[in-house]
Design a protein around this motif. Sequence first.
Motif, PDB file in Angstrom:
ATOM      1  N   GLU A  47      29.630 -24.936 -11.838  1.00  0.00           N
ATOM      2  CA  GLU A  47      29.534 -26.385 -12.000  1.00  0.00           C
ATOM      3  C   GLU A  47      30.679 -26.850 -12.878  1.00  0.00           C
ATOM      4  O   GLU A  47      31.064 -26.174 -13.824  1.00  0.00           O
ATOM      5  CB  GLU A  47      28.210 -26.770 -12.665  1.00  0.00           C
ATOM      6  CG  GLU A  47      27.040 -26.703 -11.705  1.00  0.00           C
ATOM      7  CD  GLU A  47      25.755 -27.205 -12.325  1.00  0.00           C
ATOM      8  OE1 GLU A  47      25.821 -28.031 -13.266  1.00  0.00           O
ATOM      9  OE2 GLU A  47      24.699 -26.752 -11.883  1.00  0.00           O
ATOM     10  N   THR A  48      31.215 -28.006 -12.535  1.00  0.00           N
ATOM     11  CA  THR A  48      32.326 -28.575 -13.277  1.00  0.00           C
ATOM     12  C   THR A  48      31.864 -29.809 -14.031  1.00  0.00           C
ATOM     13  O   THR A  48      31.186 -30.670 -13.469  1.00  0.00           O
ATOM     14  CB  THR A  48      33.466 -28.955 -12.318  1.00  0.00           C
ATOM     15  OG1 THR A  48      33.831 -27.811 -11.557  1.00  0.00           O
ATOM     16  CG2 THR A  48      34.673 -29.457 -13.095  1.00  0.00           C
ATOM     17  N   CYS A  49      32.227 -29.894 -15.277  1.00  0.00           N
ATOM     18  CA  CYS A  49      31.902 -31.066 -16.082  1.00  0.00           C
ATOM     19  C   CYS A  49      32.699 -32.258 -15.571  1.00  0.00           C
ATOM     20  O   CYS A  49      33.919 -32.167 -15.415  1.00  0.00           O
ATOM     21  CB  CYS A  49      32.224 -30.796 -17.546  1.00  0.00           C
ATOM     22  SG  CYS A  49      32.012 -32.259 -18.587  1.00  0.00           S
ATOM     23  N   SER A  50      32.006 -33.369 -15.299  1.00  0.00           N
ATOM     24  CA  SER A  50      32.694 -34.547 -14.768  1.00  0.00           C
ATOM     25  C   SER A  50      33.528 -35.243 -15.829  1.00  0.00           C
ATOM     26  O   SER A  50      34.378 -36.064 -15.514  1.00  0.00           O
ATOM     27  CB  SER A  50      31.668 -35.515 -14.175  1.00  0.00           C
ATOM     28  OG  SER A  50      30.724 -35.890 -15.154  1.00  0.00           O
ATOM     29  N   ASN A  51      33.276 -34.913 -17.079  1.00  0.00           N
ATOM     30  CA  ASN A  51      34.010 -35.560 -18.172  1.00  0.00           C
ATOM     31  C   ASN A  51      35.268 -34.785 -18.565  1.00  0.00           C
ATOM     32  O   ASN A  51      36.357 -35.347 -18.579  1.00  0.00           O
ATOM     33  CB  ASN A  51      33.083 -35.725 -19.378  1.00  0.00           C
ATOM     34  CG  ASN A  51      33.752 -36.493 -20.506  1.00  0.00           C
ATOM     35  OD1 ASN A  51      34.353 -37.535 -20.284  1.00  0.00           O
ATOM     36  ND2 ASN A  51      33.647 -35.966 -21.708  1.00  0.00           N
ATOM     37  N   SER A  52      35.111 -33.498 -18.865  1.00  0.00           N
ATOM     38  CA  SER A  52      36.240 -32.728 -19.394  1.00  0.00           C
ATOM     39  C   SER A  52      36.879 -31.807 -18.362  1.00  0.00           C
ATOM     40  O   SER A  52      37.949 -31.273 -18.588  1.00  0.00           O
ATOM     41  CB  SER A  52      35.771 -31.890 -20.587  1.00  0.00           C
ATOM     42  OG  SER A  52      34.825 -30.921 -20.169  1.00  0.00           O
ATOM     43  N   GLY A  53      36.193 -31.569 -17.232  1.00  0.00           N
ATOM     44  CA  GLY A  53      36.725 -30.666 -16.221  1.00  0.00           C
ATOM     45  C   GLY A  53      36.460 -29.201 -16.513  1.00  0.00           C
ATOM     46  O   GLY A  53      36.934 -28.327 -15.786  1.00  0.00           O
ATOM     47  N   ALA A  54      35.715 -28.911 -17.567  1.00  0.00           N
ATOM     48  CA  ALA A  54      35.370 -27.524 -17.874  1.00  0.00           C
ATOM     49  C   ALA A  54      34.490 -26.955 -16.760  1.00  0.00           C
ATOM     50  O   ALA A  54      33.637 -27.646 -16.208  1.00  0.00           O
ATOM     51  CB  ALA A  54      34.636 -27.442 -19.205  1.00  0.00           C
ATOM     52  N   VAL A  55      34.725 -25.690 -16.429  1.00  0.00           N
ATOM     53  CA  VAL A  55      33.979 -25.038 -15.354  1.00  0.00           C
ATOM     54  C   VAL A  55      33.032 -23.999 -15.949  1.00  0.00           C
ATOM     55  O   VAL A  55      33.438 -23.180 -16.782  1.00  0.00           O
ATOM     56  CB  VAL A  55      34.933 -24.366 -14.345  1.00  0.00           C
ATOM     57  CG1 VAL A  55      34.142 -23.688 -13.227  1.00  0.00           C
ATOM     58  CG2 VAL A  55      35.893 -25.397 -13.766  1.00  0.00           C
ATOM     59  N   TYR A  56      31.790 -24.060 -15.518  1.00  0.00           N
ATOM     60  CA  TYR A  56      30.777 -23.115 -15.984  1.00  0.00           C
ATOM     61  C   TYR A  56      30.204 -22.336 -14.817  1.00  0.00           C
ATOM     62  O   TYR A  56      29.984 -22.887 -13.733  1.00  0.00           O
ATOM     63  CB  TYR A  56      29.625 -23.853 -16.684  1.00  0.00           C
ATOM     64  CG  TYR A  56      30.018 -24.479 -17.996  1.00  0.00           C
ATOM     65  CD1 TYR A  56      29.839 -23.798 -19.188  1.00  0.00           C
ATOM     66  CD2 TYR A  56      30.572 -25.755 -18.021  1.00  0.00           C
ATOM     67  CE1 TYR A  56      30.203 -24.375 -20.398  1.00  0.00           C
ATOM     68  CE2 TYR A  56      30.937 -26.337 -19.224  1.00  0.00           C
ATOM     69  CZ  TYR A  56      30.754 -25.644 -20.406  1.00  0.00           C
ATOM     70  OH  TYR A  56      31.123 -26.226 -21.597  1.00  0.00           O
TER      71      TYR A  56
ATOM     72  N   CYS B 109      32.087 -30.684 -24.640  1.00  0.00           N
ATOM     73  CA  CYS B 109      32.600 -32.033 -24.909  1.00  0.00           C
ATOM     74  C   CYS B 109      31.460 -33.016 -25.178  1.00  0.00           C
ATOM     75  O   CYS B 109      31.703 -34.173 -25.529  1.00  0.00           O
ATOM     76  CB  CYS B 109      33.443 -32.527 -23.736  1.00  0.00           C
ATOM     77  SG  CYS B 109      32.492 -32.993 -22.280  1.00  0.00           S
ATOM     78  N   GLY B 110      30.215 -32.563 -24.967  1.00  0.00           N
ATOM     79  CA  GLY B 110      29.072 -33.414 -25.233  1.00  0.00           C
ATOM     80  C   GLY B 110      28.405 -33.982 -23.996  1.00  0.00           C
ATOM     81  O   GLY B 110      27.323 -34.564 -24.068  1.00  0.00           O
ATOM     82  N   GLU B 111      29.046 -33.814 -22.830  1.00  0.00           N
ATOM     83  CA  GLU B 111      28.496 -34.316 -21.570  1.00  0.00           C
ATOM     84  C   GLU B 111      27.236 -33.535 -21.192  1.00  0.00           C
ATOM     85  O   GLU B 111      27.216 -32.314 -21.270  1.00  0.00           O
ATOM     86  CB  GLU B 111      29.558 -34.161 -20.473  1.00  0.00           C
ATOM     87  CG  GLU B 111      29.133 -34.657 -19.117  1.00  0.00           C
ATOM     88  CD  GLU B 111      29.354 -36.166 -18.950  1.00  0.00           C
ATOM     89  OE1 GLU B 111      29.701 -36.828 -19.929  1.00  0.00           O
ATOM     90  OE2 GLU B 111      29.167 -36.656 -17.818  1.00  0.00           O
TER      91      GLU B 111
ATOM     92  N   LEU C 249      30.967 -20.299 -19.864  1.00  0.00           N
ATOM     93  CA  LEU C 249      32.231 -20.999 -19.654  1.00  0.00           C
ATOM     94  C   LEU C 249      33.215 -20.132 -18.863  1.00  0.00           C
ATOM     95  O   LEU C 249      33.463 -18.982 -19.210  1.00  0.00           O
ATOM     96  CB  LEU C 249      32.827 -21.376 -21.012  1.00  0.00           C
ATOM     97  CG  LEU C 249      34.070 -22.263 -20.997  1.00  0.00           C
ATOM     98  CD1 LEU C 249      33.751 -23.625 -20.406  1.00  0.00           C
ATOM     99  CD2 LEU C 249      34.589 -22.426 -22.423  1.00  0.00           C
ATOM    100  N   VAL C 250      33.742 -20.689 -17.785  1.00  0.00           N
ATOM    101  CA  VAL C 250      34.724 -19.995 -16.956  1.00  0.00           C
ATOM    102  C   VAL C 250      36.125 -20.506 -17.288  1.00  0.00           C
ATOM    103  O   VAL C 250      37.069 -19.751 -17.456  1.00  0.00           O
ATOM    104  CB  VAL C 250      34.438 -20.209 -15.458  1.00  0.00           C
ATOM    105  CG1 VAL C 250      35.526 -19.576 -14.599  1.00  0.00           C
ATOM    106  CG2 VAL C 250      33.079 -19.635 -15.095  1.00  0.00           C
ATOM    107  N   SER C 251      36.242 -21.824 -17.371  1.00  0.00           N
ATOM    108  CA  SER C 251      37.533 -22.452 -17.620  1.00  0.00           C
ATOM    109  C   SER C 251      37.324 -23.700 -18.464  1.00  0.00           C
ATOM    110  O   SER C 251      36.371 -24.446 -18.235  1.00  0.00           O
ATOM    111  CB  SER C 251      38.194 -22.825 -16.294  1.00  0.00           C
ATOM    112  OG  SER C 251      39.252 -23.731 -16.509  1.00  0.00           O
ATOM    113  N   GLU C 252      38.172 -23.928 -19.433  1.00  0.00           N
ATOM    114  CA  GLU C 252      38.002 -25.072 -20.318  1.00  0.00           C
ATOM    115  C   GLU C 252      38.480 -26.376 -19.711  1.00  0.00           C
ATOM    116  O   GLU C 252      38.315 -27.426 -20.298  1.00  0.00           O
ATOM    117  CB  GLU C 252      38.739 -24.827 -21.641  1.00  0.00           C
ATOM    118  CG  GLU C 252      38.243 -23.574 -22.351  1.00  0.00           C
ATOM    119  CD  GLU C 252      38.154 -23.765 -23.844  1.00  0.00           C
ATOM    120  OE1 GLU C 252      38.603 -24.807 -24.333  1.00  0.00           O
ATOM    121  OE2 GLU C 252      37.634 -22.867 -24.516  1.00  0.00           O
ATOM    122  N   GLY C 253      39.058 -26.329 -18.529  1.00  0.00           N
ATOM    123  CA  GLY C 253      39.504 -27.542 -17.884  1.00  0.00           C
ATOM    124  C   GLY C 253      40.854 -27.999 -18.408  1.00  0.00           C
ATOM    125  O   GLY C 253      41.517 -27.289 -19.169  1.00  0.00           O
TER     126      GLY C 253
END
Length: 62
Positions: free
Chosen positions: A12-21, A40-42, A57-61
Amino acid sequence: MATWDETDQGEETCSNSGAVYSVTYKSLPLKDDDSFHCSCGELMRSWRETGMYMYSLVSEGE
Ligand SMILES: [Zn+2]
């Protein structure tokens, strides 16, 4: 020692920071009421069911 079913939920990708989990769902014998927020708090997910979601966490975006 008891083990509980774990199901790979993909990424799943955070819609705010783009971090991938990478997300794993784990069945529990009790109802879990919890949520997961990105660093990022999202809010990524909230749940109330007999299981929990584990995010790694896979990628911090960008
Ligand atoms: Zn984020």
